[in-house]
Design a protein around this motif. Structure first.
Motif, PDB file in Angstrom:
ATOM      1  N   TYR A  43      12.774  32.552  19.307  1.00 42.29           N
ATOM      2  CA  TYR A  43      12.796  33.269  18.044  1.00 42.29           C
ATOM      3  C   TYR A  43      11.627  34.244  17.960  1.00 42.29           C
ATOM      4  N   THR A  44      11.866  35.355  17.267  1.00 40.16           N
ATOM      5  CA  THR A  44      10.805  36.322  17.010  1.00 40.16           C
ATOM      6  C   THR A  44       9.902  35.830  15.888  1.00 40.16           C
ATOM      7  N   PHE A  45      10.511  35.231  14.873  1.00 38.51           N
ATOM      8  CA  PHE A  45       9.775  34.745  13.707  1.00 38.51           C
ATOM      9  C   PHE A  45       9.862  33.223  13.636  1.00 38.51           C
ATOM     10  N   SER A  46       8.780  32.604  13.175  1.00 41.58           N
ATOM     11  CA  SER A  46       8.769  31.152  12.997  1.00 41.58           C
ATOM     12  C   SER A  46       9.722  30.782  11.861  1.00 41.58           C
ATOM     13  N   VAL A  47      10.067  29.511  11.771  1.00 41.80           N
ATOM     14  CA  VAL A  47      10.939  29.068  10.684  1.00 41.80           C
ATOM     15  C   VAL A  47      10.260  29.334   9.336  1.00 41.80           C
ATOM     16  N   GLY A  48       8.953  29.168   9.273  1.00 47.86           N
ATOM     17  CA  GLY A  48       8.220  29.447   8.034  1.00 47.86           C
ATOM     18  C   GLY A  48       8.321  30.907   7.630  1.00 47.86           C
ATOM     19  N   GLU A  49       8.194  31.802   8.599  1.00 46.15           N
ATOM     20  CA  GLU A  49       8.315  33.239   8.313  1.00 46.15           C
ATOM     21  C   GLU A  49       9.736  33.585   7.874  1.00 46.15           C
ATOM     22  N   ARG A  50      10.721  32.973   8.509  1.00 48.56           N
ATOM     23  CA  ARG A  50      12.109  33.248   8.137  1.00 48.56           C
ATOM     24  C   ARG A  50      12.411  32.734   6.733  1.00 48.56           C
ATOM     25  N   LYS A  51      11.840  31.579   6.379  1.00 46.27           N
ATOM     26  CA  LYS A  51      12.005  31.064   5.014  1.00 46.27           C
ATOM     27  C   LYS A  51      11.403  32.029   4.002  1.00 46.27           C
ATOM     28  N   VAL A  52      10.203  32.514   4.292  1.00 42.76           N
ATOM     29  CA  VAL A  52       9.540  33.462   3.393  1.00 42.76           C
ATOM     30  C   VAL A  52      10.390  34.712   3.221  1.00 42.76           C
ATOM     31  N   MET A  53      10.886  35.267   4.332  1.00 43.81           N
ATOM     32  CA  MET A  53      11.703  36.477   4.250  1.00 43.81           C
ATOM     33  C   MET A  53      12.964  36.229   3.429  1.00 43.81           C
TER      34      MET A  53
END
Length: 165
Positions: A43-53
């Motif tokens: 993944y390019t973004f962590s699960v935390g970053e994807r949740k934020v987005m």
């Protein structure tokens, strides 16, 4: 209560994803947007970053939760959260063939969970996270990518590209 789950990697969230989510909140009493984690995938973004987005992009929508799940079939996850429906998008004939097969398998496992398919409008039908990530990098990518992702995601892509330089 009609509860549905709409799952994906959301790496990153696209306007196609957002369209599906907006339709889902109109159709169901509650929509759970579930980030699926596949250990085989990079993944390019962590699960935390994807949740934020996802939360930034969907802040304006009622009756919506953003969660993550891993190491289980989507239908099992849906059952575990009390979802009656799985919401899936169909962009192409290959999507249809795959999703049709999964719908039948899911129905064999849990006949009480229905799968609903939506087809996005033509102008966003070809947009995928993989396509968006493939556009990042060459000179002028910013203007091209901006038309395919929500503004909050665009800002994250800019920040991510700046950190990578």
């Amino acid at each position: 209560m009609k509860r549905a789950v709409y799952a994906g990697s959301f790496d990153p969230v696209t306007k196609g994803h957002l369209w599906m989510i907006e339709q889902g909140v109109k159709l169901f009493d509650e929509l759970v947007v579930a980030i699926g984690l596949n250990p085989e995938k990079r993944y390019t973004f962590s699960v935390g970053e994807r949740k934020v987005m996802l939360k930034e992009c969907t802040r304006h929508l009622p009756h919506l939760r953003v969660e993550a799940f891993e190491n289980q079939f989507l239908v099992n996850y849906a059952k575990s959260i009390g979802a009656n429906y799985i919401l899936r998008g169909i962009r192409s004939t290959s999507d249809y063939e795959f999703e049709r097969t999964m719908r039948y398998i899911n129905g064999d496992l849990f006949p009480d969970i229905d799968t609903l398919f939506l087809m996005p409008p033509r102008e966003i039908a070809e947009v995928s996270s993989t396509m968006v990530k493939g556009l990042v990098g060459p000179d002028g990518w910013q203007q091209v990518v901006k038309q395919y992702v929500p503004e909050a995601v665009y800002q994250h892509l800019l920040d991510n590209a700046a950190q990578g330089s």
